[in-house]
Design a protein around this motif. Structure first.
Motif, PDB file in Angstrom:
ATOM      1  N   ARG A 163      56.910  49.184 101.566  1.00 39.14           N
ATOM      2  CA  ARG A 163      56.788  50.126 101.542  1.00 39.14           C
ATOM      3  C   ARG A 163      57.928  50.241 100.063  1.00 39.14           C
ATOM      4  N   ILE A 185      61.014  51.663  98.488  1.00 38.43           N
ATOM      5  CA  ILE A 185      62.550  52.141  98.667  1.00 38.43           C
ATOM      6  C   ILE A 185      63.252  52.341  97.751  1.00 38.43           C
ATOM      7  N   THR A 186      64.225  53.302  97.425  1.00 40.19           N
ATOM      8  CA  THR A 186      65.092  53.346  96.215  1.00 40.19           C
ATOM      9  C   THR A 186      66.359  52.255  96.698  1.00 40.19           C
ATOM     10  N   GLN A 187      67.126  52.109  95.352  1.00 37.63           N
ATOM     11  CA  GLN A 187      68.522  51.130  95.670  1.00 37.63           C
ATOM     12  C   GLN A 187      69.444  52.015  96.586  1.00 37.63           C
ATOM     13  N   SER A 188      69.618  53.239  97.096  1.00 38.85           N
ATOM     14  CA  SER A 188      69.902  53.615  98.299  1.00 38.85           C
ATOM     15  C   SER A 188      69.607  53.634  99.417  1.00 38.85           C
ATOM     16  N   GLU A 189      68.373  53.215  99.500  1.00 48.49           N
ATOM     17  CA  GLU A 189      68.245  53.072 100.577  1.00 48.49           C
ATOM     18  C   GLU A 189      67.894  51.905 101.273  1.00 48.49           C
ATOM     19  N   TYR A 190      68.023  50.689  99.911  1.00 47.30           N
ATOM     20  CA  TYR A 190      68.025  49.518 100.252  1.00 47.30           C
ATOM     21  C   TYR A 190      69.852  49.098 101.240  1.00 47.30           C
ATOM     22  N   ASP A 191      70.416  49.936 100.276  1.00 49.10           N
ATOM     23  CA  ASP A 191      72.012  49.921 100.445  1.00 49.10           C
ATOM     24  C   ASP A 191      72.977  50.155 102.098  1.00 49.10           C
ATOM     25  N   GLY A 192      71.264  51.567 101.865  1.00 50.14           N
ATOM     26  CA  GLY A 192      71.218  51.613 103.912  1.00 50.14           C
ATOM     27  C   GLY A 192      71.194  50.616 104.473  1.00 50.14           C
ATOM     28  N   LEU A 193      69.835  49.927 104.326  1.00 46.25           N
ATOM     29  CA  LEU A 193      69.621  48.917 105.140  1.00 46.25           C
ATOM     30  C   LEU A 193      70.091  47.652 105.235  1.00 46.25           C
TER      31      LEU A 193
END
Length: 82
Positions: A51, A53-61
């Motif tokens: 899927r 993802i955004t950079q923000s989602e990557y930062d959370g992961l």
């Protein structure tokens, strides 16, 4: 370029040799993690999902991972200029 998370499952075959009175006791020994494995072999990796993802989602992961200290260094960049 876009970021994608690719989730996989890797399957291994393990061998244990157990000296005991029955197959059930041998299985229990392995389940209880009391025996050292003799050998293992990777049988392959299967992609479960992919899927965007955004950079923000990557930062959370990234913050939740055991490699959180690596930050953006954990993003593999495909080189199309080879």
């Amino acid at each position: 370029m876009s970021l994608f998370v690719v989730e996989t499952i890797t399957i291994f075959r393990h061998y244990y040799v157990i000296d005991c009175e029955s197959a059930e006791h041998a299985e229990d020994t392995v389940v209880m993690e009391e025996a050292a494995e003799l050998d293992q072999k990777c049988l392959g990796e299967t992609i479960v999902s992919t899927r965007a993802i955004t950079q923000s989602e990557y930062d959370g992961l990234s913050k939740e991972s055991f490699n959180s200290h690596m930050g953006d260094k954990m993003i593999h960049k495909v080189n199309y200029n080879v």
